[in-house]
Design a protein around this motif. Structure first.
Motif, PDB file in Angstrom:
ATOM      1  N   ASP A 189       1.169 -11.259  -8.849  1.00  0.00           N
ATOM      2  CA  ASP A 189       0.287 -10.747  -9.904  1.00  0.00           C
ATOM      3  C   ASP A 189      -1.161 -11.229  -9.775  1.00  0.00           C
ATOM      4  O   ASP A 189      -2.011 -10.844 -10.584  1.00  0.00           O
ATOM      5  CB  ASP A 189       0.849 -11.060 -11.301  1.00  0.00           C
ATOM      6  N   HIS A 190      -1.472 -12.047  -8.751  1.00  0.00           N
ATOM      7  CA  HIS A 190      -2.852 -12.449  -8.503  1.00  0.00           C
ATOM      8  C   HIS A 190      -3.409 -11.817  -7.228  1.00  0.00           C
ATOM      9  O   HIS A 190      -4.366 -12.303  -6.642  1.00  0.00           O
ATOM     10  CB  HIS A 190      -2.968 -13.974  -8.441  1.00  0.00           C
ATOM     11  N   ASP A 191      -2.781 -10.728  -6.810  1.00  0.00           N
ATOM     12  CA  ASP A 191      -3.208  -9.966  -5.637  1.00  0.00           C
ATOM     13  C   ASP A 191      -4.151  -8.852  -6.062  1.00  0.00           C
ATOM     14  O   ASP A 191      -3.779  -7.996  -6.868  1.00  0.00           O
ATOM     15  CB  ASP A 191      -1.981  -9.377  -4.946  1.00  0.00           C
ATOM     16  N   MET A 192      -5.386  -8.866  -5.532  1.00  0.00           N
ATOM     17  CA  MET A 192      -6.327  -7.790  -5.814  1.00  0.00           C
ATOM     18  C   MET A 192      -6.482  -6.848  -4.617  1.00  0.00           C
ATOM     19  O   MET A 192      -7.286  -5.923  -4.644  1.00  0.00           O
ATOM     20  CB  MET A 192      -7.703  -8.364  -6.207  1.00  0.00           C
TER      21      MET A 192
ATOM     22  N   LEU B  61       0.878  -1.164   0.000  1.00  0.00           N
ATOM     23  CA  LEU B  61       0.000   0.000   0.000  1.00  0.00           C
ATOM     24  C   LEU B  61       0.914   1.211   0.000  1.00  0.00           C
ATOM     25  O   LEU B  61       1.737   1.367   0.905  1.00  0.00           O
ATOM     26  CB  LEU B  61      -0.896   0.023   1.233  1.00  0.00           C
ATOM     27  N   THR B  62       0.797   2.048  -1.009  1.00  0.00           N
ATOM     28  CA  THR B  62       1.682   3.208  -1.138  1.00  0.00           C
ATOM     29  C   THR B  62       0.883   4.507  -1.196  1.00  0.00           C
ATOM     30  O   THR B  62       1.187   5.459  -0.487  1.00  0.00           O
ATOM     31  CB  THR B  62       2.546   3.085  -2.402  1.00  0.00           C
ATOM     32  N   ASP B  63      -0.124   4.517  -2.025  1.00  0.00           N
ATOM     33  CA  ASP B  63      -0.990   5.686  -2.182  1.00  0.00           C
ATOM     34  C   ASP B  63      -2.434   5.196  -2.176  1.00  0.00           C
ATOM     35  O   ASP B  63      -2.836   4.417  -3.037  1.00  0.00           O
ATOM     36  CB  ASP B  63      -0.671   6.401  -3.500  1.00  0.00           C
ATOM     37  N   ARG B  64      -3.194   5.619  -1.186  1.00  0.00           N
ATOM     38  CA  ARG B  64      -4.538   5.068  -1.010  1.00  0.00           C
ATOM     39  C   ARG B  64      -5.422   5.307  -2.232  1.00  0.00           C
ATOM     40  O   ARG B  64      -6.199   4.430  -2.615  1.00  0.00           O
ATOM     41  CB  ARG B  64      -5.182   5.663   0.245  1.00  0.00           C
ATOM     42  N   PHE B  65      -5.310   6.465  -2.848  1.00  0.00           N
ATOM     43  CA  PHE B  65      -6.142   6.761  -4.012  1.00  0.00           C
ATOM     44  C   PHE B  65      -5.745   5.868  -5.186  1.00  0.00           C
ATOM     45  O   PHE B  65      -6.594   5.207  -5.801  1.00  0.00           O
ATOM     46  CB  PHE B  65      -6.011   8.233  -4.396  1.00  0.00           C
ATOM     47  N   ILE B  66      -4.450   5.808  -5.496  1.00  0.00           N
ATOM     48  CA  ILE B  66      -3.984   5.031  -6.644  1.00  0.00           C
ATOM     49  C   ILE B  66      -4.227   3.542  -6.424  1.00  0.00           C
ATOM     50  O   ILE B  66      -4.765   2.842  -7.294  1.00  0.00           O
ATOM     51  CB  ILE B  66      -2.492   5.297  -6.911  1.00  0.00           C
ATOM     52  N   ASP B  67      -3.829   3.030  -5.258  1.00  0.00           N
ATOM     53  CA  ASP B  67      -3.875   1.584  -5.043  1.00  0.00           C
ATOM     54  C   ASP B  67      -5.292   1.039  -4.991  1.00  0.00           C
ATOM     55  O   ASP B  67      -5.577  -0.018  -5.570  1.00  0.00           O
ATOM     56  CB  ASP B  67      -3.127   1.231  -3.755  1.00  0.00           C
ATOM     57  N   PHE B  68      -6.195   1.734  -4.315  1.00  0.00           N
ATOM     58  CA  PHE B  68      -7.565   1.235  -4.239  1.00  0.00           C
ATOM     59  C   PHE B  68      -8.303   1.430  -5.561  1.00  0.00           C
ATOM     60  O   PHE B  68      -9.110   0.590  -5.958  1.00  0.00           O
ATOM     61  CB  PHE B  68      -8.317   1.907  -3.087  1.00  0.00           C
ATOM     62  N   ASN B  69      -8.033   2.520  -6.255  1.00  0.00           N
ATOM     63  CA  ASN B  69      -8.667   2.722  -7.557  1.00  0.00           C
ATOM     64  C   ASN B  69      -8.229   1.674  -8.571  1.00  0.00           C
ATOM     65  O   ASN B  69      -8.986   1.301  -9.471  1.00  0.00           O
ATOM     66  CB  ASN B  69      -8.328   4.117  -8.093  1.00  0.00           C
ATOM     67  N   SER B  70      -7.000   1.190  -8.439  1.00  0.00           N
ATOM     68  CA  SER B  70      -6.470   0.262  -9.436  1.00  0.00           C
ATOM     69  C   SER B  70      -7.169  -1.093  -9.393  1.00  0.00           C
ATOM     70  O   SER B  70      -7.030  -1.886 -10.324  1.00  0.00           O
ATOM     71  CB  SER B  70      -4.964   0.068  -9.226  1.00  0.00           C
ATOM     72  N   ARG B  71      -7.939  -1.362  -8.349  1.00  0.00           N
ATOM     73  CA  ARG B  71      -8.628  -2.649  -8.262  1.00  0.00           C
ATOM     74  C   ARG B  71      -9.617  -2.850  -9.412  1.00  0.00           C
ATOM     75  O   ARG B  71      -9.777  -3.956  -9.925  1.00  0.00           O
ATOM     76  CB  ARG B  71      -9.377  -2.754  -6.934  1.00  0.00           C
ATOM     77  N   ILE B  72     -10.272  -1.780  -9.812  1.00  0.00           N
ATOM     78  CA  ILE B  72     -11.269  -1.890 -10.889  1.00  0.00           C
ATOM     79  C   ILE B  72     -10.584  -2.245 -12.205  1.00  0.00           C
ATOM     80  O   ILE B  72     -11.018  -3.149 -12.933  1.00  0.00           O
ATOM     81  CB  ILE B  72     -12.070  -0.589 -11.025  1.00  0.00           C
ATOM     82  N   GLN B  73      -9.506  -1.532 -12.518  1.00  0.00           N
ATOM     83  CA  GLN B  73      -8.779  -1.829 -13.754  1.00  0.00           C
ATOM     84  C   GLN B  73      -8.192  -3.234 -13.705  1.00  0.00           C
ATOM     85  O   GLN B  73      -8.218  -3.973 -14.704  1.00  0.00           O
ATOM     86  CB  GLN B  73      -7.663  -0.810 -13.973  1.00  0.00           C
ATOM     87  N   TYR B  74      -7.656  -3.628 -12.557  1.00  0.00           N
ATOM     88  CA  TYR B  74      -7.095  -4.968 -12.404  1.00  0.00           C
ATOM     89  C   TYR B  74      -8.167  -6.028 -12.660  1.00  0.00           C
ATOM     90  O   TYR B  74      -7.935  -7.003 -13.392  1.00  0.00           O
ATOM     91  CB  TYR B  74      -6.523  -5.125 -10.996  1.00  0.00           C
ATOM     92  N   ALA B  75      -9.338  -5.844 -12.058  1.00  0.00           N
ATOM     93  CA  ALA B  75     -10.422  -6.813 -12.223  1.00  0.00           C
ATOM     94  C   ALA B  75     -10.822  -6.937 -13.686  1.00  0.00           C
ATOM     95  O   ALA B  75     -11.116  -8.035 -14.180  1.00  0.00           O
ATOM     96  CB  ALA B  75     -11.620  -6.411 -11.367  1.00  0.00           C
TER      97      ALA B  75
END
Length: 473
Positions: free
Chosen positions: A392-395, A213-227
């Motif tokens: 790479d399978h971490d959401m 966890l580095t940046d709360r906005f970037i890291d949590f937002n990236s879950r949608i793109q990852y999914a």
């Protein structure tokens, strides 16, 4: 005569105070392990804070290869506020549980062939309020992102003062998950302290962080793109959600019905997945406890659901593995062998202040650093090395978000995206960057989830060994 007696009293008081601020024990055997330990293990307490009000418990394992020259690594747990027990047994420590042959009261232990102690000396620290760490006052349990970082720096200065033979070894600060917030701050504090002339001077060379966890906005937002990238969301749902929410899935306006509606559909698609490893069964501690009697497990961990699940691939859940660590650490014989101070604290896996998105400060923890990117950016101006890696399978904190904040550092690209190998097989993908005397390597670990060493121990040991040696992964 009175003067001599007074001096003796002062001397005794100084010894007692030092024992409270620092104590150590050398462990040659442990309950559950057959015979003498094949490595050097030390446990102890280091007092930090103005009055040593925080007593941090640690496990130290000397490198099994060459402790004179090998790096020394301090491991910072995530959470925030978790014990080192999971890291010690399930991720990178020198021991692992013998799940198939655990009988009787004490879980059985085996040597871990992929322990990072094969190539480095490692200090595992129980976070304040977890494990065997404790505070002498109620206020001593109050901490924050920045106070935690200051405490670890103070810990290292005291520990290395008492272990001067390791002062010249290359020092690295490492951890995973929430420690992505604190590790760069610790490194920043160490370098700043060295530049100010603090003693002892610490031979800091860099840092390693996994699934951070580095940046709360970037890291949590990236879950949608990852999914979406992993076919968990359709193209249509992803594009409509991105459009209706304007790419911000965290700071959502409740009046934006199109966005909240789209996110409800996203949640329907993702809620039953195991975000820690999207290919593994979705289960948690609550579900486990509903199906077996914890009191029975405490008296005989070989009976009950845990081992049955470990031996049955249809019902196995990874959280079952952690119950053996709890049973081991809470056993009286184990605590005696570890030289735990009796009556100081009741062992706990983690404190109650875990971070969740949107959670406010708690009674004992202040989340006062929403992003550690600025600390990474400051470190790019120093003589420093960094290894950032992601399963790479971490959401939970997807690699996509990690790559995003790395690219905001505007570093020179030294090596573009390439595969790296272990035993002739692709173990992941890597890229590297630099700026003057700073270098950063990013790597994915193929098939690993949150806490990559737990899922791919052989690959992760190869990764860190190569990185320590400053060779390409």
């Amino acid at each position: 005569m009175k003067t001599l007696s007074f001096i003796l009293v002062l001397y005794v008081l100084q010894i007692n105070l030092f024992q409270l601020s620092f104590s150590q024990s050398f462990i040659t055997s442990l309950p559950g392990f057959s015979g003498k330990l094949p490595f050097k293990l030390e446990t102890g307490y280091v007092g930090v804070g103005e009055q040593d009000e925080q007593q941090l418990f640690y496990y130290f394992v000397e490198s099994e290869r060459n402790p004179v020259d090998d790096p020394i690594l301090i491991w910072i747990t995530g959470g925030p506020g978790c014990s080192a027990i999971r890291s010690f047994f399930n991720q990178l420590g020198p021991l692992r549980f013998d799940y198939e042959n655990t009988h009787g009261k004490i879980p059985q232990l085996l040597d871990n062939p992929y322990s990072w102690t094969k190539v480095a000396s490692v200090i595992f620290v129980d976070a304040s309020g977890s494990g065997f760490s404790y505070a002498k006052t109620k206020d001593g349990y109050k901490t924050s992102d920045t106070i935690t970082s200051q405490s670890i720096y103070a810990f290292l200065k005291k520990w290395l003062t008492d272990h001067p033979k390791f002062l010249n070894n290359p020092l690295y600060v490492s951890g995973l998950s929430y420690s992505g917030i604190t590790v760069p701050i610790i490194v920043h504090d160490i370098i700043k302290g060295n530049e100010a002339g603090n003693v002892p001077q610490l031979n800091i060379k860099g840092y390693m962080i996994g699934n951070p966890l580095t940046d709360r906005f970037i890291d949590f937002n990236s879950r949608i793109q990852y999914a979406h990238n992993f076919a968990l969301l359709s193209d249509e749902l992803y594009e409509s959600t991105k459009a209706h929410c304007h790419g911000d899935y965290i700071n959502v306006n409740p009046a934006n019905g199109l966005c909240t509606g789209a996110l409800a559909e996203v949640n329907e698609c993702l809620k039953d997945l195991n975000e820690h490893q999207i290919l593994e069964p979705n289960c948690d501690d609550t579900a486990v406890l509903q199906q077996w009697d914890r009191s029975t497990f405490k008296t005989n961990p070989a009976t009950g659901r845990v081992l049955a699940q470990l031996q049955d691939s249809d019902t196995w859940c990874r959280v079952d593995n952690y119950e053996l660590a709890i049973a081991w650490a809470t056993d009286a014989a184990v605590q005696k062998a570890l030289h735990v101070r009796q009556g100081t604290t009741k062992w706990s896996k983690c404190n109650d202040d875990h971070y969740y998105l949107g959670r406010n400060d708690t009674e004992t923890y202040k989340y006062n650093v929403p992003s550690s990117v600025v600390y990474h950016r400051n470190l790019t101006k120093k003589n420093c090395r960094a290894l950032i890696y992601s399963g790479d399978h971490d959401m939970v904190f997807p690699y996509i978000g990690t790559r995003q904040w790395i690219h905001t550092l505007r570093l020179k690209v030294e090596r573009t995206w390439k595969p790296w190998f272990v035993k002739g097989q692709v173990a992941g993908y890597t890229e590297s960057f630099s700026h003057d005397d700073y270098s950063l390597t990013f790597a994915t670990v193929k098939g690993a989830g949150h806490a990559a060493p737990e899922f791919k121990p052989e690959e992760c040991l190869a990764m860190v060994d190569r990185w320590f040696a400053d060779t390409q992964l």
